[in-house]
Design an enzyme around this catalytic site. Sequence first.
Site, mmCIF file in Angstrom:
data_model
loop_
_atom_site.group_PDB
_atom_site.id
_atom_site.type_symbol
_atom_site.label_atom_id
_atom_site.label_comp_id
_atom_site.label_asym_id
_atom_site.label_seq_id
_atom_site.Cartn_x
_atom_site.Cartn_y
_atom_site.Cartn_z
ATOM 1 N N HIS A 117 0.836 -1.199 0.000
ATOM 2 C CA HIS A 117 0.000 0.000 0.000
ATOM 3 C C HIS A 117 0.876 1.257 0.000
ATOM 4 O O HIS A 117 1.963 1.274 0.590
ATOM 5 C CB HIS A 117 -0.901 0.023 1.232
ATOM 6 C CG HIS A 117 -2.045 -0.949 1.157
ATOM 7 N ND1 HIS A 117 -2.886 -1.027 0.073
ATOM 8 C CD2 HIS A 117 -2.493 -1.888 2.047
ATOM 9 C CE1 HIS A 117 -3.807 -1.956 0.288
ATOM 10 N NE2 HIS A 117 -3.581 -2.501 1.476
ATOM 11 N N CYS A 122 0.014 2.297 -5.018
ATOM 12 C CA CYS A 122 -0.882 3.371 -5.452
ATOM 13 C C CYS A 122 -0.248 4.743 -5.244
ATOM 14 O O CYS A 122 0.659 4.917 -4.419
ATOM 15 C CB CYS A 122 -2.195 3.306 -4.680
ATOM 16 S SG CYS A 122 -3.213 1.876 -5.113
#
Length: 651
Positions: free
Chosen positions: A281, A330
Amino acid sequence: MTGSRTKPCRMMISEIVIVGHPVSVCVPVDHKVTLSVRAEGTGILHYQWFTDDDQEVCGGTNADLIIKAKKSQLYVCRVNDHFCNWVFSDWVKVKVLDIDKSGLPENWMGEPHIAVNPKPQTGRQGTKLILRCAAFGIPAPQYQWYRNGQPLHDKTSGMLQIDRATAEHRGSYLCSISNVLEETWTEPVDVDIVQTDQLPPAAPTATDKVALLIGNLNYSNHPPLMAPIMDVHELANLLQQLGFRVVSLLDLTREEMLAAIDKFIQLLDRGVYGLFYYAGHGYERVGRNYLVAIDAPQPYRPENCVCVQRIMLSMQKRRTALSVILLDTCRKWYNQDCIPSGIEPLGPSGNTVYGYATCEDAEAYEVQDGGKSTGIFTKYLNKHILQTEKVTHVLEKVSEDLGRDPLVTGKQQVEIKHTLKEPRSLADPVRTTGHTRELHLREACWRQANELPPKKRLMFECAVEVEVSFSALFSNVLVAFATVKTKGTQDCTVTLSSIPPMEDIFSSPGRSEEMDTLLFNTSDNPDCTLRLCALQKLKKSLVIKVDLHYTHMDSKLRQTESQQVDIGTPLVASCKLYTRNHATKAKKQEGASARSLGNMSSSKPRLHQTPAGPSRPFTRKAECAANVAVPRSNEPEENDENELEDFIHRY
């Protein structure tokens, strides 16, 4: 010289004659060398060896001098008798080459062994031309250079030097290397002499290649991921094929990530290729990228994460020849209205490359591909990374393939940023000439993070022999295997456990199967396996407990025998990542619960995640609760910068 070489003497009774002089040698560092002198005379002869700095050799009072060669040095031996006669041997040189000796045979007898072959040369007219070769030998080898098959009579050393090259010096060169045991030849190389405007640029090389790979998947407060297991494992294998020294780590807290980065940065130096890869993440905030640690709270703040630009700044400060950061994460914008504190960049140094899995304010995805989970960016990165093209060209091919993938059309697109000023490739060769000492230091430091415990055979009282062996899936994930080798009884089973207990954080359905695909490619059908995860948390020796269960032949009762194997602190546990910056541990957010060794988050309730399928990619964005306001006062960015200043300034 300590101890005079000459003594006042009475009338000589008879002469001492040296019938065998010592011989010069050329050996690698720490090689055991025997220098011998043989003399004849009347009565008992005495020997004393000296070095060229007029020092007696400690213990050098025998005809044979045995030394462990540390540096190049001259030696001579004085032989004397009781009648004040004395004589000196010839001076000999023990030449020590601090170069790669990996190809030297174990039973080497002293025949010439070429350690350095000459390299092809293209030079300008009127400039200096140098060809070098080097060989180990006992006795020291002799050199004779040839051009186009003809001997060059004045070129009889390991270095051929022509001060002002002309067109007549073009040709094919090789060198004959010989001693009394054997003659051998270097590989022939071509030398071309060109006009100044014809000279091609020199091919780039690295003095070493070092890579740190981190994959975070078992998050305490964010959706878990699947793909980093396979992504990190496969990329690590490919980088090793390219000559990189690789450390691969799964599931790190922020402090553990920073400690691992500390170690990585220390190994970088002038001329080194450094590569940092992260899968997990992440997010972007005012132009900076942040990597979310597995212990990041919900909602997270920058001080709970690791700033990517800080890593690149540290790499640049080490004057690397190539710095590459690859991020499969991301880049959704988060909390953009805060005023950031400054990161002062270095002056333009060039040769930096960022490879982003996706563009700004977009997500990166992972999918199931052929029964295994993979990040879409890393899937195509692994497809092209072995190519010898410039690293930016490789990333362009990754971008093109990802752009054609219908699963992420309009959702994800690779972004490349770079300051390459030379055509450098991840496949460039490593050339250690002039950097061997630094190379040895890096090798020793990085080796400890990948060094496996040795195999161990255990004999039990019931006459059953069990072999315990080990394999590293990652630098912080060790697998222990137990295999029954000989059976005193046919009815026996073996189980493994560890002291302290280390839970398998990859035992959940689906994830365990993927780990098993890695595990059983590396073992020959063991009777029992034990995965030992999160070795970076280990603070004391790890003990493997082997329990043998069997039915007693006479009593028919089920019995158990146990033995223990102490394997110390294996793999990355030896690096003591937990020791970094103890002061920052007191600043951790209140409420962060202590986790048991090896169990990052398996006991925590998971946030809902829809399993990824062939037509449903899953994002690598860590969701941050929208209903929690982030205060404008006491900006977390400042905390992030201040803590990391200490980390940066150490280099």
